[in-house]
Design a protein around this motif. Structure first.
Motif, PDB file in Angstrom:
ATOM      1  N   TRP A 211       0.792  -1.233   0.000  1.00  0.00           N
ATOM      2  CA  TRP A 211       0.000   0.000   0.000  1.00  0.00           C
ATOM      3  C   TRP A 211       0.820   1.277   0.000  1.00  0.00           C
ATOM      4  O   TRP A 211       0.515   2.211  -0.760  1.00  0.00           O
ATOM      5  CB  TRP A 211      -0.986  -0.002   1.179  1.00  0.00           C
ATOM      6  N   PRO A 212       1.858   1.406   0.844  1.00  0.00           N
ATOM      7  CA  PRO A 212       2.616   2.665   0.822  1.00  0.00           C
ATOM      8  C   PRO A 212       3.181   2.995  -0.556  1.00  0.00           C
ATOM      9  O   PRO A 212       3.191   4.167  -0.974  1.00  0.00           O
ATOM     10  CB  PRO A 212       3.744   2.405   1.833  1.00  0.00           C
ATOM     11  N   PHE A 213       3.603   1.973  -1.295  1.00  0.00           N
ATOM     12  CA  PHE A 213       4.196   2.190  -2.614  1.00  0.00           C
ATOM     13  C   PHE A 213       3.119   2.488  -3.659  1.00  0.00           C
ATOM     14  O   PHE A 213       3.365   3.209  -4.627  1.00  0.00           O
ATOM     15  CB  PHE A 213       5.030   0.973  -3.011  1.00  0.00           C
ATOM     16  N   GLU A 231     -13.379  -1.026  -1.423  1.00  0.00           N
ATOM     17  CA  GLU A 231     -13.721   0.371  -1.162  1.00  0.00           C
ATOM     18  C   GLU A 231     -12.473   1.247  -1.198  1.00  0.00           C
ATOM     19  O   GLU A 231     -12.543   2.432  -1.527  1.00  0.00           O
ATOM     20  CB  GLU A 231     -14.409   0.492   0.196  1.00  0.00           C
ATOM     21  N   ALA A 232     -11.332   0.656  -0.835  1.00  0.00           N
ATOM     22  CA  ALA A 232     -10.085   1.424  -0.840  1.00  0.00           C
ATOM     23  C   ALA A 232      -9.510   1.574  -2.250  1.00  0.00           C
ATOM     24  O   ALA A 232      -8.669   2.444  -2.487  1.00  0.00           O
ATOM     25  CB  ALA A 232      -9.063   0.757   0.074  1.00  0.00           C
ATOM     26  N   SER A 288      -8.077   1.783   5.831  1.00  0.00           N
ATOM     27  CA  SER A 288      -7.533   2.617   4.752  1.00  0.00           C
ATOM     28  C   SER A 288      -6.663   1.800   3.808  1.00  0.00           C
ATOM     29  O   SER A 288      -6.381   2.228   2.688  1.00  0.00           O
ATOM     30  CB  SER A 288      -6.714   3.767   5.335  1.00  0.00           C
ATOM     31  N   ARG A 289      -6.229   0.611   4.257  1.00  0.00           N
ATOM     32  CA  ARG A 289      -5.415  -0.273   3.413  1.00  0.00           C
ATOM     33  C   ARG A 289      -6.213  -1.482   2.932  1.00  0.00           C
ATOM     34  O   ARG A 289      -5.649  -2.510   2.586  1.00  0.00           O
ATOM     35  CB  ARG A 289      -4.179  -0.718   4.203  1.00  0.00           C
ATOM     36  N   GLY A 290      -7.531  -1.325   2.910  1.00  0.00           N
ATOM     37  CA  GLY A 290      -8.390  -2.355   2.338  1.00  0.00           C
ATOM     38  C   GLY A 290      -8.625  -3.564   3.207  1.00  0.00           C
ATOM     39  O   GLY A 290      -9.066  -4.609   2.715  1.00  0.00           O
ATOM     40  N   MET A 291      -8.364  -3.454   4.498  1.00  0.00           N
ATOM     41  CA  MET A 291      -8.546  -4.593   5.400  1.00  0.00           C
ATOM     42  C   MET A 291      -9.897  -4.533   6.093  1.00  0.00           C
ATOM     43  O   MET A 291     -10.397  -3.457   6.423  1.00  0.00           O
ATOM     44  CB  MET A 291      -7.439  -4.610   6.463  1.00  0.00           C
ATOM     45  N   ASP A 292     -10.462  -5.705   6.333  1.00  0.00           N
ATOM     46  CA  ASP A 292     -11.683  -5.834   7.125  1.00  0.00           C
ATOM     47  C   ASP A 292     -11.320  -6.356   8.506  1.00  0.00           C
ATOM     48  O   ASP A 292     -10.430  -7.209   8.652  1.00  0.00           O
ATOM     49  CB  ASP A 292     -12.660  -6.808   6.459  1.00  0.00           C
ATOM     50  N   LEU A 293     -11.989  -5.863   9.535  1.00  0.00           N
ATOM     51  CA  LEU A 293     -11.726  -6.275  10.905  1.00  0.00           C
ATOM     52  C   LEU A 293     -12.568  -7.487  11.270  1.00  0.00           C
ATOM     53  O   LEU A 293     -13.723  -7.601  10.854  1.00  0.00           O
ATOM     54  CB  LEU A 293     -12.025  -5.127  11.870  1.00  0.00           C
ATOM     55  N   HIS A 294     -11.983  -8.382  12.105  1.00  0.00           N
ATOM     56  CA  HIS A 294     -12.687  -9.607  12.472  1.00  0.00           C
ATOM     57  C   HIS A 294     -12.620  -9.888  13.975  1.00  0.00           C
ATOM     58  O   HIS A 294     -12.053 -10.894  14.408  1.00  0.00           O
ATOM     59  CB  HIS A 294     -12.100 -10.798  11.710  1.00  0.00           C
ATOM     60  N   PRO A 295     -13.199  -8.997  14.788  1.00  0.00           N
ATOM     61  CA  PRO A 295     -13.252  -9.311  16.215  1.00  0.00           C
ATOM     62  C   PRO A 295     -14.124 -10.539  16.447  1.00  0.00           C
ATOM     63  O   PRO A 295     -15.089 -10.773  15.711  1.00  0.00           O
ATOM     64  CB  PRO A 295     -13.876  -8.057  16.833  1.00  0.00           C
TER      65      PRO A 295
END
Length: 324
Positions: A211-213, A231-232, A288-295
């Protein structure tokens, strides 16, 4: 007989109360010293980034350092064996990805059993796979890449043999697209990205470490392996849109403890990780880096892990991918 049964039951409960008390107390005071967090891949990659961000927040919350120890190599099996052999006291944790579920079938002599020798602690995030090239690459999307690569050798880099990005990249580029695609494995996402940036490998099959690149404009994404657009990355087509319907690959990052780690300690770590995932700054960083959270609970992660092992076993059988 009723009297004897009652006496036995009372004795069992009394013993459980006595012996359960130290474990409960230990969980309440945990940790009392630094915790080693073994990451299954080299620094600079997807799993490493997630592990470091979560470990930093855990250190701040719990008053003792969660120290990241990168042990890349062999698709993460080196790190996993080290963690499996550690004392089951909560002071050694393993951070691994979907590669752990792949490895359960791909590697035959690891010296451990993923489903028996580990206590799943917490699933944290997941992200779709990305097919990434240098920004100067002439292809604008996956369809362009596949068309341009017909009749020539295409190299693609991943974080290692047995990663979900390896299996997905092989299945898409070699099996479905019919290309002469050569896998170039590294010990983590960081070295794989460096190889693409340096022009040694043409394509990166990976996740969020690039992502940074991408944001700097040095790399561009040709396709994402989610069923819907990210979405990102709303302007990047999915693999399905590139002509391969139903193609989906997501890599998750999970925390494990050695088997026989007391359930009270596993549950304590799980609660703290879930609390960290709920922190607005960390959640925003991941999303912001296209990750979904999984608590979720350890039991939720255990069910997910079992299903993943079964799913990847079928995919590996269909592709014929080997560990070497």
């Amino acid at each position: 007989m009723m009297f004897e049964h009652g006496m036995i039951r009372a004795t069992v409960l009394a013993v459980a109360a006595v012996f359960g008390q130290p474990i409960t107390a230990a969980a309440q005071t945990y940790p009392t010293k630094p915790v080693r967090v073994i990451v299954a891949f080299a620094a600079g990659g997807y799993a490493d980034s997630v592990a470091r961000q979560i470990s930093q927040k855990l250190s701040e919350r719990l008053g003792h350092q969660f120290v990241v120890d990168n042990r890349g190599g062999a698709g993460g099996t080196i790190a996993a064996k080290t963690a499996a052999d550690a004392a089951p006291d909560g002071y050694t944790l393993l951070v691994h990805t979907a590669a752990s579920a792949v490895n359960a079938t791909l590697y035959k002599n690891t010296g451990f059993d993923l489903l028996k020798d580990f206590a799943p602690v917490a699933n944290t995030v997941s992200a779709p796979g990305l097919f990434v090239v240098l920004s100067s690459h002439p292809a604008s999307n996956l369809q362009d890449l596949i068309r341009m690569s017909k009749g020539k050798r295409l190299t693609y880099a991943t974080a290692g043999v047995g990663t979900s990005s390896h299996i997905a990249g092989d299945y898409l580029l070699r099996v479905l697209a019919g290309l002469d695609a050569v896998h170039v494995p590294f010990k983590g996402g960081g070295p794989a990205i460096a190889a693409v940036l340096g022009g040694q490998v043409e394509v990166l099959s990976g996740t969020g470490a690039s992502w940074p690149f991408i944001q700097q404009g040095r790399m561009k994404v040709l396709g994402v392996s989610s069923l819907k657009r990210s979405e990102a990355l709303p302007n990047v087509p999915t693999v399905t849109e590139a002509g391969f319907p139903g193609f989906e690959e997501r890599s998750w990052v999970g925390f494990f403890a050695p088997a026989k780690t007391p359930a009270a300690i596993v549950n304590r770590i799980n609660r703290e990780i879930n609390a960290v995932l709920a922190l607005p700054d960390l959640a925003a960083s991941f999303k912001s880096r296209g990750m979904d959270l999984h608590p979720g609970s350890p039991a939720d992660f255990a069910r997910h892990l079992k299903a993943e092992v079964a799913m990847w076993a079928k995919i590996i059988q269909s592709t014929g991918v080997k560990a070497d």
